[in-house]
Design a protein around this motif. Structure first.
Motif, PDB file in Angstrom:
ATOM      1  N   ILE A  33      -4.365  -6.901   4.358  1.00  0.00           N
ATOM      2  CA  ILE A  33      -5.206  -7.563   5.344  1.00  0.00           C
ATOM      3  C   ILE A  33      -5.454  -6.597   6.496  1.00  0.00           C
ATOM      4  O   ILE A  33      -4.505  -6.108   7.118  1.00  0.00           O
ATOM      5  N   LEU A  34      -6.724  -6.331   6.754  1.00  0.00           N
ATOM      6  CA  LEU A  34      -7.114  -5.456   7.859  1.00  0.00           C
ATOM      7  C   LEU A  34      -7.803  -6.284   8.932  1.00  0.00           C
ATOM      8  O   LEU A  34      -8.537  -7.221   8.624  1.00  0.00           O
ATOM      9  N   ASP A  35      -7.593  -5.910  10.189  1.00  0.00           N
ATOM     10  CA  ASP A  35      -8.248  -6.611  11.291  1.00  0.00           C
ATOM     11  C   ASP A  35      -9.559  -5.932  11.681  1.00  0.00           C
ATOM     12  O   ASP A  35     -10.005  -6.030  12.813  1.00  0.00           O
ATOM     13  N   CYS A  36     -10.166  -5.222  10.721  1.00  0.00           N
ATOM     14  CA  CYS A  36     -11.448  -4.558  10.948  1.00  0.00           C
ATOM     15  C   CYS A  36     -12.180  -4.442   9.612  1.00  0.00           C
ATOM     16  O   CYS A  36     -11.626  -4.772   8.565  1.00  0.00           O
ATOM     17  N   TYR A  37     -13.409  -3.960   9.670  1.00  0.00           N
ATOM     18  CA  TYR A  37     -14.168  -3.666   8.462  1.00  0.00           C
ATOM     19  C   TYR A  37     -14.293  -2.150   8.353  1.00  0.00           C
ATOM     20  O   TYR A  37     -15.086  -1.538   9.054  1.00  0.00           O
ATOM     21  N   PRO A  38     -13.468  -1.540   7.496  1.00  0.00           N
ATOM     22  CA  PRO A  38     -13.459  -0.077   7.413  1.00  0.00           C
ATOM     23  C   PRO A  38     -14.737   0.473   6.792  1.00  0.00           C
ATOM     24  O   PRO A  38     -15.425  -0.207   6.029  1.00  0.00           O
ATOM     25  N   GLN A  39     -15.028   1.729   7.127  1.00  0.00           N
ATOM     26  CA  GLN A  39     -16.171   2.419   6.536  1.00  0.00           C
ATOM     27  C   GLN A  39     -15.905   2.709   5.058  1.00  0.00           C
ATOM     28  O   GLN A  39     -16.807   2.625   4.234  1.00  0.00           O
ATOM     29  N   GLN A  40     -14.680   3.076   4.734  1.00  0.00           N
ATOM     30  CA  GLN A  40     -14.259   3.364   3.358  1.00  0.00           C
ATOM     31  C   GLN A  40     -12.915   2.685   3.148  1.00  0.00           C
ATOM     32  O   GLN A  40     -12.127   2.551   4.081  1.00  0.00           O
ATOM     33  N   PHE A  41     -12.628   2.326   1.886  1.00  0.00           N
ATOM     34  CA  PHE A  41     -11.375   1.637   1.581  1.00  0.00           C
ATOM     35  C   PHE A  41     -10.989   1.957   0.146  1.00  0.00           C
ATOM     36  O   PHE A  41     -11.837   1.936  -0.753  1.00  0.00           O
ATOM     37  N   SER A  42      -9.707   2.239  -0.074  1.00  0.00           N
ATOM     38  CA  SER A  42      -9.192   2.492  -1.419  1.00  0.00           C
ATOM     39  C   SER A  42      -7.741   2.025  -1.472  1.00  0.00           C
ATOM     40  O   SER A  42      -6.933   2.399  -0.628  1.00  0.00           O
ATOM     41  N   LEU A  43      -7.433   1.196  -2.480  1.00  0.00           N
ATOM     42  CA  LEU A  43      -6.070   0.715  -2.686  1.00  0.00           C
ATOM     43  C   LEU A  43      -5.712   0.933  -4.143  1.00  0.00           C
ATOM     44  O   LEU A  43      -6.467   0.527  -5.034  1.00  0.00           O
ATOM     45  N   SER A  44      -4.587   1.588  -4.398  1.00  0.00           N
ATOM     46  CA  SER A  44      -4.095   1.801  -5.754  1.00  0.00           C
ATOM     47  C   SER A  44      -2.648   1.346  -5.837  1.00  0.00           C
ATOM     48  O   SER A  44      -1.878   1.522  -4.896  1.00  0.00           O
ATOM     49  N   ILE A  45      -2.300   0.749  -7.000  1.00  0.00           N
ATOM     50  CA  ILE A  45      -0.940   0.287  -7.268  1.00  0.00           C
ATOM     51  C   ILE A  45      -0.437   1.036  -8.500  1.00  0.00           C
ATOM     52  O   ILE A  45      -1.166   1.150  -9.493  1.00  0.00           O
ATOM     53  N   ASN A  47       3.041   1.761 -11.236  1.00  0.00           N
ATOM     54  CA  ASN A  47       4.339   1.276 -11.710  1.00  0.00           C
ATOM     55  C   ASN A  47       5.381   2.370 -11.541  1.00  0.00           C
ATOM     56  O   ASN A  47       5.087   3.461 -11.041  1.00  0.00           O
ATOM     57  N   ARG A  48       6.594   2.116 -11.970  1.00  0.00           N
ATOM     58  CA  ARG A  48       7.691   3.076 -11.755  1.00  0.00           C
ATOM     59  C   ARG A  48       7.540   4.359 -12.545  1.00  0.00           C
ATOM     60  O   ARG A  48       8.237   5.343 -12.300  1.00  0.00           O
ATOM     61  N   TYR A  49       6.619   4.368 -13.517  1.00  0.00           N
ATOM     62  CA  TYR A  49       6.360   5.577 -14.304  1.00  0.00           C
ATOM     63  C   TYR A  49       5.201   6.385 -13.743  1.00  0.00           C
ATOM     64  O   TYR A  49       4.806   7.388 -14.325  1.00  0.00           O
ATOM     65  N   GLY A  50       4.628   5.927 -12.647  1.00  0.00           N
ATOM     66  CA  GLY A  50       3.509   6.621 -12.034  1.00  0.00           C
ATOM     67  C   GLY A  50       2.163   6.261 -12.642  1.00  0.00           C
ATOM     68  O   GLY A  50       1.153   6.883 -12.321  1.00  0.00           O
ATOM     69  N   GLN A  51       2.134   5.272 -13.484  1.00  0.00           N
ATOM     70  CA  GLN A  51       0.906   4.834 -14.137  1.00  0.00           C
ATOM     71  C   GLN A  51       0.165   3.885 -13.200  1.00  0.00           C
ATOM     72  O   GLN A  51       0.744   2.921 -12.690  1.00  0.00           O
ATOM     73  N   ARG A  52      -1.112   4.164 -12.961  1.00  0.00           N
ATOM     74  CA  ARG A  52      -1.891   3.286 -12.088  1.00  0.00           C
ATOM     75  C   ARG A  52      -2.192   1.986 -12.821  1.00  0.00           C
ATOM     76  O   ARG A  52      -2.783   1.998 -13.891  1.00  0.00           O
ATOM     77  N   VAL A  53      -1.785   0.871 -12.225  1.00  0.00           N
ATOM     78  CA  VAL A  53      -1.978  -0.434 -12.850  1.00  0.00           C
ATOM     79  C   VAL A  53      -3.090  -1.234 -12.182  1.00  0.00           C
ATOM     80  O   VAL A  53      -3.531  -2.252 -12.716  1.00  0.00           O
ATOM     81  N   PHE A  54      -3.541  -0.783 -11.000  1.00  0.00           N
ATOM     82  CA  PHE A  54      -4.601  -1.477 -10.283  1.00  0.00           C
ATOM     83  C   PHE A  54      -5.225  -0.533  -9.274  1.00  0.00           C
ATOM     84  O   PHE A  54      -4.529   0.277  -8.664  1.00  0.00           O
ATOM     85  N   SER A  55      -6.532  -0.647  -9.090  1.00  0.00           N
ATOM     86  CA  SER A  55      -7.204   0.074  -8.011  1.00  0.00           C
ATOM     87  C   SER A  55      -8.467  -0.680  -7.627  1.00  0.00           C
ATOM     88  O   SER A  55      -9.075  -1.364  -8.456  1.00  0.00           O
ATOM     89  N   THR A  56      -8.831  -0.556  -6.358  1.00  0.00           N
ATOM     90  CA  THR A  56     -10.037  -1.203  -5.863  1.00  0.00           C
ATOM     91  C   THR A  56     -10.577  -0.448  -4.650  1.00  0.00           C
ATOM     92  O   THR A  56      -9.827   0.237  -3.955  1.00  0.00           O
ATOM     93  N   TYR A  77       6.848  -1.878  -7.435  1.00  0.00           N
ATOM     94  CA  TYR A  77       5.620  -1.111  -7.649  1.00  0.00           C
ATOM     95  C   TYR A  77       5.318  -0.356  -6.364  1.00  0.00           C
ATOM     96  O   TYR A  77       5.869  -0.656  -5.307  1.00  0.00           O
ATOM     97  N   PHE A  78       4.459   0.617  -6.454  1.00  0.00           N
ATOM     98  CA  PHE A  78       4.162   1.475  -5.316  1.00  0.00           C
ATOM     99  C   PHE A  78       2.670   1.420  -5.021  1.00  0.00           C
ATOM    100  O   PHE A  78       1.857   1.386  -5.940  1.00  0.00           O
ATOM    101  N   TYR A  79       2.323   1.405  -3.747  1.00  0.00           N
ATOM    102  CA  TYR A  79       0.920   1.358  -3.355  1.00  0.00           C
ATOM    103  C   TYR A  79       0.545   2.593  -2.553  1.00  0.00           C
ATOM    104  O   TYR A  79       1.387   3.234  -1.927  1.00  0.00           O
ATOM    105  N   GLN A  80      -0.738   2.901  -2.596  1.00  0.00           N
ATOM    106  CA  GLN A  80      -1.321   3.922  -1.732  1.00  0.00           C
ATOM    107  C   GLN A  80      -2.605   3.333  -1.172  1.00  0.00           C
ATOM    108  O   GLN A  80      -3.505   2.958  -1.928  1.00  0.00           O
ATOM    109  N   LEU A  81      -2.662   3.213   0.130  1.00  0.00           N
ATOM    110  CA  LEU A  81      -3.803   2.652   0.835  1.00  0.00           C
ATOM    111  C   LEU A  81      -4.456   3.747   1.652  1.00  0.00           C
ATOM    112  O   LEU A  81      -3.775   4.451   2.399  1.00  0.00           O
TER     113      LEU A  81
END
Length: 101
Positions: A33-45, A47-56, A77-81
């Motif tokens: 949840i962001l309190d603004c509207y970003p110009q760009q946005f990327s979220l990746s999730i 798993n413990r093996y480093g395999q990307r299971v979700f991105s948007t 799981y691990f995220y990168q925002l």
């Protein structure tokens, strides 16, 4: 008279540390949840093996706890925002989340 319009330009994210995708209507998706509207946005999730299971690239879309339409295992799981604030400042956050079943 003077009218002052105040805007919060900090664009600070709220990042939950756990969620329960069990269909009860509460915490069923991991969403940043962001309190603004970003110009760009990327979220990746990952798993413990480093395999990307979700991105948007959609700030309003969250992870429903599945991978290839199959419920993902409970665990950590691990995220990168990454996003760019309305002022053009690049921000990046990394961390872990727990999926409870």
């Amino acid at each position: 008279s003077i009218y002052v319009d105040i805007q919060d330009c900090d664009c600070t994210p709220f990042i939950p540390n756990a969620f329960t995708p069990n269909g009860d209507g509460q915490n069923d998706a991991f969403t940043v949840i962001l309190d603004c509207y970003p110009q760009q946005f990327s979220l990746s999730i990952y798993n413990r093996y480093g395999q990307r299971v979700f991105s948007t690239f959609d700030r309003d879309k969250g992870w429903d706890g599945s991978y290839k339409y199959i419920p993902a295992d409970a665990g950590t799981y691990f995220y990168q925002l990454q996003y760019r604030t309305p002022n053009g400042v690049f921000r990046m956050y990394k961390g872990d989340i727990i999926l409870f079943r």
